[in-house]
Design a protein around this motif. Structure first.
Motif, PDB file in Angstrom:
ATOM      1  N   THR B 592       0.850  -1.201   0.000  1.00 52.08           N
ATOM      2  CA  THR B 592       0.000   0.000   0.000  1.00 52.08           C
ATOM      3  C   THR B 592       0.883   1.248   0.000  1.00 52.08           C
ATOM      4  O   THR B 592       1.960   1.253   0.578  1.00 52.08           O
ATOM      5  N   ARG B 593       0.408   2.293  -0.631  1.00 47.50           N
ATOM      6  CA  ARG B 593       1.242   3.495  -0.767  1.00 47.50           C
ATOM      7  C   ARG B 593       0.669   4.718  -0.081  1.00 47.50           C
ATOM      8  O   ARG B 593       1.316   5.751  -0.011  1.00 47.50           O
ATOM      9  N   ARG B 594      -0.544   4.632   0.371  1.00 52.80           N
ATOM     10  CA  ARG B 594      -1.156   5.843   0.918  1.00 52.80           C
ATOM     11  C   ARG B 594      -1.756   5.584   2.299  1.00 52.80           C
ATOM     12  O   ARG B 594      -1.791   4.464   2.774  1.00 52.80           O
ATOM     13  N   GLY B 595      -2.260   6.657   2.907  1.00 54.74           N
ATOM     14  CA  GLY B 595      -2.962   6.520   4.175  1.00 54.74           C
ATOM     15  C   GLY B 595      -2.090   6.867   5.362  1.00 54.74           C
ATOM     16  O   GLY B 595      -1.058   7.527   5.239  1.00 54.74           O
ATOM     17  N   ALA B 596      -2.535   6.422   6.546  1.00 55.62           N
ATOM     18  CA  ALA B 596      -1.789   6.716   7.770  1.00 55.62           C
ATOM     19  C   ALA B 596      -0.403   6.088   7.695  1.00 55.62           C
ATOM     20  O   ALA B 596      -0.232   5.049   7.056  1.00 55.62           O
ATOM     21  N   PRO B 597       0.597   6.692   8.347  1.00 55.45           N
ATOM     22  CA  PRO B 597       1.963   6.169   8.268  1.00 55.45           C
ATOM     23  C   PRO B 597       2.060   4.669   8.585  1.00 55.45           C
ATOM     24  O   PRO B 597       2.853   3.961   7.963  1.00 55.45           O
ATOM     25  N   ASP B 598       1.250   4.200   9.526  1.00 55.96           N
ATOM     26  CA  ASP B 598       1.313   2.780   9.857  1.00 55.96           C
ATOM     27  C   ASP B 598       0.593   1.894   8.856  1.00 55.96           C
ATOM     28  O   ASP B 598       0.678   0.674   8.928  1.00 55.96           O
ATOM     29  N   VAL B 599      -0.127   2.493   7.946  1.00 54.29           N
ATOM     30  CA  VAL B 599      -0.889   1.705   6.969  1.00 54.29           C
ATOM     31  C   VAL B 599      -0.104   1.556   5.666  1.00 54.29           C
ATOM     32  O   VAL B 599      -0.251   0.574   4.955  1.00 54.29           O
ATOM     33  N   VAL B 600       0.765   2.519   5.366  1.00 58.53           N
ATOM     34  CA  VAL B 600       1.519   2.419   4.097  1.00 58.53           C
ATOM     35  C   VAL B 600       2.572   1.321   4.188  1.00 58.53           C
ATOM     36  O   VAL B 600       3.021   0.935   5.260  1.00 58.53           O
ATOM     37  N   GLY B 601       2.903   0.807   3.015  1.00 55.36           N
ATOM     38  CA  GLY B 601       3.937  -0.223   2.934  1.00 55.36           C
ATOM     39  C   GLY B 601       3.476  -1.595   3.387  1.00 55.36           C
ATOM     40  O   GLY B 601       4.277  -2.465   3.676  1.00 55.36           O
ATOM     41  N   ARG B 602       2.170  -1.800   3.448  1.00 53.22           N
ATOM     42  CA  ARG B 602       1.649  -3.082   3.947  1.00 53.22           C
ATOM     43  C   ARG B 602       1.293  -4.036   2.818  1.00 53.22           C
ATOM     44  O   ARG B 602       0.714  -3.630   1.809  1.00 53.22           O
ATOM     45  N   VAL B 603       1.631  -5.299   3.009  1.00 54.56           N
ATOM     46  CA  VAL B 603       1.073  -6.364   2.178  1.00 54.56           C
ATOM     47  C   VAL B 603       0.575  -7.445   3.133  1.00 54.56           C
ATOM     48  O   VAL B 603       0.902  -7.429   4.313  1.00 54.56           O
ATOM     49  N   ILE B 604      -0.223  -8.369   2.608  1.00 58.04           N
ATOM     50  CA  ILE B 604      -0.608  -9.534   3.407  1.00 58.04           C
ATOM     51  C   ILE B 604       0.518 -10.560   3.271  1.00 58.04           C
ATOM     52  O   ILE B 604       1.007 -10.823   2.168  1.00 58.04           O
TER      53      ILE B 604
ATOM     54  N   GLN C  73      -0.497  13.390   3.448  1.00 64.99           N
ATOM     55  CA  GLN C  73       0.071  12.777   2.260  1.00 64.99           C
ATOM     56  C   GLN C  73       1.602  12.805   2.347  1.00 64.99           C
ATOM     57  O   GLN C  73       2.277  11.853   1.967  1.00 64.99           O
ATOM     58  N   LYS C  74       2.125  13.882   2.893  1.00 68.56           N
ATOM     59  CA  LYS C  74       3.576  13.988   3.042  1.00 68.56           C
ATOM     60  C   LYS C  74       4.076  12.928   4.039  1.00 68.56           C
ATOM     61  O   LYS C  74       5.051  12.223   3.795  1.00 68.56           O
ATOM     62  N   LEU C  75       3.338  12.784   5.149  1.00 70.63           N
ATOM     63  CA  LEU C  75       3.703  11.760   6.139  1.00 70.63           C
ATOM     64  C   LEU C  75       3.684  10.370   5.504  1.00 70.63           C
ATOM     65  O   LEU C  75       4.549   9.543   5.769  1.00 70.63           O
ATOM     66  N   ALA C  76       2.679  10.127   4.651  1.00 71.59           N
ATOM     67  CA  ALA C  76       2.555   8.818   4.010  1.00 71.59           C
ATOM     68  C   ALA C  76       3.730   8.560   3.081  1.00 71.59           C
ATOM     69  O   ALA C  76       4.320   7.471   3.084  1.00 71.59           O
ATOM     70  N   GLU C  77       4.090   9.573   2.310  1.00 73.78           N
ATOM     71  CA  GLU C  77       5.205   9.389   1.373  1.00 73.78           C
ATOM     72  C   GLU C  77       6.513   9.120   2.109  1.00 73.78           C
ATOM     73  O   GLU C  77       7.276   8.230   1.724  1.00 73.78           O
ATOM     74  N   GLU C  78       6.727   9.869   3.179  1.00 79.46           N
ATOM     75  CA  GLU C  78       7.944   9.636   3.972  1.00 79.46           C
ATOM     76  C   GLU C  78       7.954   8.228   4.544  1.00 79.46           C
ATOM     77  O   GLU C  78       8.964   7.521   4.490  1.00 79.46           O
ATOM     78  N   ALA C  79       6.820   7.823   5.092  1.00 78.53           N
ATOM     79  CA  ALA C  79       6.743   6.487   5.687  1.00 78.53           C
ATOM     80  C   ALA C  79       6.994   5.416   4.635  1.00 78.53           C
ATOM     81  O   ALA C  79       7.685   4.428   4.891  1.00 78.53           O
ATOM     82  N   PHE C  80       6.455   5.643   3.442  1.00 76.82           N
ATOM     83  CA  PHE C  80       6.617   4.645   2.377  1.00 76.82           C
ATOM     84  C   PHE C  80       8.086   4.494   2.007  1.00 76.82           C
ATOM     85  O   PHE C  80       8.607   3.380   1.921  1.00 76.82           O
TER      86      PHE C  80
END
Ligand code: SF4
Ligand code: SF4
Ligand code: SF4
Ligand SMILES: [Zn+2]
Lengths: 169, 646, 93
Positions: B592-604, C73-80
């Motif tokens: 995942t690429r968007r959303g709350a910081p803890d939600v991004v970068g998630r896969v199952i 959105q900025k927080l999300a991009e950084e986290a990603f």
């Protein structure tokens, strides 16, 4: 407060059309769920989303009382309500025809008329209607709350008109 | 008495109608509604029958509590073999149809065969008549209902109808009642269309005796109070289901651009409060409507403010319309949202499936798998509002190559389109996923993968998993009526404890569907809403039948197992991508690429997902392949199915 | 069963856990609740920095209307980016 008498005040704009009032009315009086036995009825213009609860207005000079040939209908001043004496009623349906609100009902099963009796002072439809589209209020309060609502509408319209005028300048 | 409502068998090929009572022992095993429908489906269809052929059987029902004094017994259930995925087809709708059917004397209809011309059923106080519907063919869903009322001269008639999409056998056509109440999923409208059945009209004035009226009234008051005091229901009653889409989008849990993103950005124009403003402007301050006997009143009323349909009255839009006409195609126009919602309501097609498939096609178009040749020149890029609405029309009327192809549903469409189009199709068991993204929420992913009618949140979603409730609270809820001592986690990105929650919810939702009440009146979106311990009282006061919470749980488990048996008979295989309890590879491969910081970068996580399925199967009494163990069938009293008792 | 006085069910007993006037930050790691001042239309989570627009269902009943897009959105991009780097280092989580 007592003798003034309370009435059902209906604000159809608030009605969500759910018909819970119809069910509790029939369960309370007849022990069955059957909208056809309810003293209150929600008349719907579904294609426009308009729902209007119709129930007895407990009229002061009730046409049903005047027309009844066997004097089965009387006014109970204590609860400000119009009552049908089921033992006298001959099922002629003159009252059904004459009621200006269509609030006098005819039960084809028992062949008797029936109408809102205000649940002897604890109206179940009011108790269950969360949005208070039906309410039980002192008679003199109905018109004052209507006046208030109308006044609100007028003042909003005026404010809008002023805003529009300001915009168009 | 609710228990003396009948079952009617209607053969449209021969015109034969048979009416029977529903024996008490069957009630005690399956209650009614979806559970009994599942039993009937398993008993009245042959393995491998064509879902759009005369051999498919269509069940229409109310629950055991329908039209009694329980809260919101509004729901109508419809079941058949699904023309979308070939598994269980099942749809559930609010409104006023099932209660009217119950007052007309019936809880269950079993409709077989195919009429030789368009017909509708007229059901009135114990009698059923098959009537000509040639003059109704081609009419929209509301035109049909008003025409039937006019023809039969009674404004209180309630109808369940199909629109042009159902007539055109669009495989995800829905059945509808009222303005917008839809039995949307799995193409039940196409099944009706295939039988030449345009509508079912019901009107009844037959008493339903309440076993203990005084107690029923008092307890109902208490029950309603519990329901309306929940925050979630107050929000629902103000903003309707768009509030769920809005909140989910806010943290990154919705699908956007098919499955490329998990959030639609900068969509203030179509936020719940923005919709609410339109409703206020076009209807007035009180613009929420309720289903039968419901005090939540989550259905908004509106008129379309602008565009070609300006002034048209409709209701909603719901979560799925926001997903279909905003999030998924990445459009953000109020006019498109309200117009799209209106079109699917009028034409009778599932907004969820419609939006998902068009968005899938949009991704394929941007990838070059679909070209202008297949779209007949339509610029099908994401964000093109006009193309989106035009595509809705082409699907309903099967116009153009792509319209006709998408009308066949995702699986057949992917075969026709070819290349690797199937890899982009976000579906389970042939049914498109809700417009939610479950990559950050393993419990929800497990729910979607294992839902009996194909990808579906209303089968077993532990939605309260998102609320970070303290473990003690979770334990209180999830260890009644059956003890559970395993782990539970408040963390919605976790894997532990989730299979039990999904199993519990699966039984909870089945019970609700057997009772015939709405899921907003149980532990779906609110943790403090009635469930197993509360239902015995409602059942007793209304019907006089005594059940323990555990007995209701057992019934639900049994009914879920019957649905499983049906799916297994039709070829369910654990990891099969078309007929299995399996998710699209993007769940496992694309973070995942968007959303709350803890939600991004998630896969199952594939391995953990497999383990969740193993554990879930264990709770259900299935072996590693998802097939019930003999002792499970024995425990649930299903060893002799199909038993042909009804 | 019947008419005897009945105790509270689990659902009814949980009613006291309801918290009016508050909501939770939309970030899963934020277990704390946010309690916006009456009438405000914006909150910032002190723990993770996410910012939200606030709407009011009733005077004492706020909800998150939506994100403050630019900030979140900025927080999300950084986290990603951070997570993808970590992933390269440690393998898929
Ligand atoms: S209970 Fe109230 S809202 Fe529901 S139909 Fe009756 S008057 Fe209308
Ligand atoms: S006051 Fe009582 S009798 Fe009159 S309509 Fe309401 S429930 Fe029925
Ligand atoms: S909560 Fe909404 S969907 Fe459910 S019965 Fe009530 S009005 Fe209908
Ligand atoms: Zn935070």
């Amino acid at each position: 407060m007592e003798p003034m008498g309370k009435v059902l005040a209906i604000d159809h704009e608030k009605c969500t059309g759910c018909r819970l009032c119809e069910i509790v009315c029939s369960v309370f009086h007849d022990g069955v769920s059957n909208a056809a036995r309810s003293r209150i009825k929600i008349v719907k213009w579904e294609s426009e989303g308009v729902y209007i609860p119709i129930s007895c207005q407990q009229c002061q000079d009730a046409p049903c009382k005047i027309i009844c040939p066997v004097k089965a209908i009387s006014r109970d001043e204590k609860l400000s309500r119009v009552m049908v004496d089921q033992n006298r009623c001959i099922g002629c349906r003159a009252c059904v025809a004459v009621c200006p609100f269509g609030a006098m009902n005819f039960n084809v099963i028992d062949r008797k008329v029936f109408k809102c009796d205000l649940c002897d002072g604890d109206p179940q439809c009011v108790r269950f209607c969360e949005v208070k589209a039906v309410d039980y209020v002192p008679a003199d309060r109905v018109s004052s709350s209507k006046k208030r609502a109308a006044a609100e509408k007028i003042s909003t319209a005026q404010r809008q008109a002023v805003a529009l005028e300001a915009e168009s300048r | 008495m609710a228990l003396n409502r009948k079952i009617a068998y209607i053969d449209l090929s021969t015109g034969k109608i048979e009416i029977k009572p529903i024996p008490l022992n069957i009630r005690r095993k399956f209650l009614g509604g979806r559970g009994l429908d599942a039993y009937l489906l398993y008993n009245h269809t042959e393995k491998g029958c064509d879902p759009l052929g005369p051999k498919n059987t269509l069940m229409v029902s109310g629950g055991i509590l329908t039209a009694t004094l329980a809260s919101a017994t509004a729901r109508t259930h419809v079941m058949a073999k699904s023309p979308l995925g070939g598994m269980i087809g099942s749809a559930n709708m609010g409104g006023f149809f099932a209660p009217e059917l119950a007052w007309a004397g019936f809880h269950h209809l079993v409709i077989k065969g195919k009429a030789d011309r368009p017909v509708y059923l007229w059901i009135n106080n114990g009698k059923i008549e098959i009537r000509d519907a040639r003059h109704l063919w081609g009419k929209t869903t509301t035109e049909t209902q008003w025409a039937i009322r006019e023809e039969l001269g009674d404004d209180d008639i309630k109808c369940m109808v199909i629109g042009p999409a159902g007539e055109n056998l669009v495989r995800f056509a829905n059945v509808m009642t009222g303005i917008k109440n839809s039995g949307g999923r799995t193409g039940m409208g196409a099944v009706m269309g295939s039988k030449n059945l345009k509508a079912i009209a019901a009107r009844g004035t037959m008493d339903i005796k309440i076993a203990h009226p005084k107690e029923a009234l008092e307890y109902n008051k208490r029950f309603i109070d519990q329901i309306t005091s929940a925050k979630v229901n107050q929000t629902q009653g103000t903003l309707g289901t768009p509030f769920i889409w809005g909140a989910t989008n806010s943290w990154g849990g919705v699908r956007c651009r098919n499955f490329q993103y998990n959030q639609e950005l900068y969509c203030d124009e179509i936020e719940p409060e923005a919709i609410d403003e339109v409703c206020t402007e076009t209807i007035g301050p009180y613009h929420m409507a309720g289903c039968f006997a419901c005090q939540v009143h989550c259905r908004a009323k509106y008129r379309i403010p602008t565009g070609p349909y300006a002034g048209a009255y409709d209701e909603g839009p719901e979560y799925t319309s926001q997903g279909a006409f905003c999030g998924e195609p990445d459009c953000r126009s109020m006019e498109t949202l309200l117009t799209g919602n209106h079109l699917v309501d009028q034409w009778g097609m599932d907004n969820l499936e419609t939006g998902s498939l068009i968005s899938w096609a949009m991704e394929l178009y941007e990838l070059g798998i679909l070209t202008d040749k297949e779209t007949d020149g339509l610029d099908l890029r994401f964000g093109n509002d006009e193309a989106l609405l035009e595509m809705v029309r082409r699907i309903c009327f099967r116009e153009g190559w792509l319209g006709d192809t998408l009308a066949e549903g995702g699986i057949i469409a992917s075969e026709r389109i070819g290349k690797d189009s199937f890899n982009y199709l976000i579906q389970v068991k042939g049914v498109s996923n809700l417009h939610s993204d479950e990559r950050a929420t393993p419990a929800l992913a497990l729910n979607v993968a294992t839902a009996s009618r194909g990808s579906d949140h209303l089968r077993s979603r532990p939605a309260i998993d998102l609320y970070h409730l303290p473990e003690e609270v979770l334990r209180k809820i999830y260890s009644t009526p059956v003890p559970y001592n395993g782990p539970l986690s408040s963390e919605h990105t976790e894997y532990i404890g989730k299979p039990w929650q999904v199993f519990w919810q699966e039984n909870c939702y089945m019970a609700v569907d057997c009772l015939g009440i709405c899921k907003y009146h149980t532990v779906f979106l609110g943790a403090t809403l009635p469930n197993f311990e509360d239902w015995p009282k409602v059942l007793y006061y209304n019907t006089g039948l005594e059940f323990t919470p555990r007995e209701i749980w057992d019934i639900a488990e049994r009914c879920n197992m019957i649905e499983r048996l049906f799916n297994l008979r039709e070829g369910l295989t654990r990891e099969d991508l078309v007929r299995g309890d399996m998710l699209n590879h993007r769940y496992f491969d694309e973070p995942t690429r968007r959303g709350a910081p803890d939600v991004v970068g998630r896969v199952i996580d594939r391995e953990k997902f497999r383990k969740m399925i193993d554990e879930f199967y264990e709770y259900k009494g299935l072996d590693r392949n998802g097939v019930p163990k003999p002792e499970t069938l024995k425990r649930l009293g299903l060893e002799d199915e199909p038993s042909h008792l009804l | 069963m019947g008419s005897e006085k009945e105790g509270l069910s689990t659902a009814e007993s949980l009613r006291k856990t309801r918290t009016y006037g508050q909501f939770r930050c939309h970030n899963p790691s934020c277990m704390g609740r946010l309690q916006p001042q009456p009438g405000v239309n914006h909150v910032k989570c002190p723990a993770c920095g996410m910012e939200f627009r606030v709407a009011w269902i009733k005077p004492n009943f706020p909800r998150i209307r939506g994100p403050v897009w630019d900030v979140n959105q900025k927080l999300a991009e950084e986290a990603f980016e951070r997570k993808m780097k970590e992933e390269k280092r440690d393998g898929v989580k």
